[in-house]
Design a protein around this motif. Sequence first.
Motif: not given
Length: 255
Positions: A97-101, A59-66, A20-25
């Motif tokens: 980058d931010l992953q959301v379920t 949400v998971t903790s956002p991951v930064g590049t720069g 019933g859940t979906y994950s995306l970034t």
Amino acid sequence: APRIGVAKAVTAGPTNNRNGTYSLTYRILVSNSGDVPVNNVQVTENLLGTFVGAPGFTVTSPVGTGLAPNPAFNGTTNTNLLAGTNTLAVGASARVDLQVTVTPGAKLGPYANSATGTATSAGGLPISDVSAAGAVPDANGNGNPGDDSTPTSITFSEAPRIGVAKAITAGPTNNGNGTYTLTYRILVANSGDVPVNSLQVTDNLAATFVGSGGFSVTAPPGSGLTPNPAYNGTSNTNLLAGTNTLAVGATGTVD
């Protein structure tokens, strides 16, 4: 002439987790297309306003590049994706980058939203930009990322399926008095990619035994399904209570 540009794209998913859940970034790219460095770079992302109508999201903790991410971001009470301490040089770009379920429930979409980037110029001038959909902040290429902001949209898909099989598992047994006893077993299977809710099976025995002298039924027992004790096959043809949820790949029976 300070300028900041923001682009937002879905770079992974949405992936159906089959529960019933979906994950995306989401990937949010921030660029400095002006002529001076910009300071205190920040990106806000309001997911509560995005997934209106959905039962929930995590949400998971956002991951930064720069960019230094904000580990306390939750998309509701804290909408700052970044720590807000970064400086972006002229011509430089960076991303987060931010992953959301998401649990979309009955509303599969579309869900559209934008991220907003803010910063201050070397001279203290506040600047901002609302994201463009995709990977390019200045989508129309005119040097001004502020005039082509478009929401980033996502729609979830599902392929629900239910299967039913019915067999005689006992009898018919001649009771020696003109009556016969038999047991039907109805098996219900979820062969789709999402859980199914409000499960029901109907069996109209009045239409089955047309021309017979009559019939009677016992209360149907269920395995993995909640039976309807009031079932009689005539005025009440619902074999189940109608409250069950069947997970992906799961089965249940009623006799």
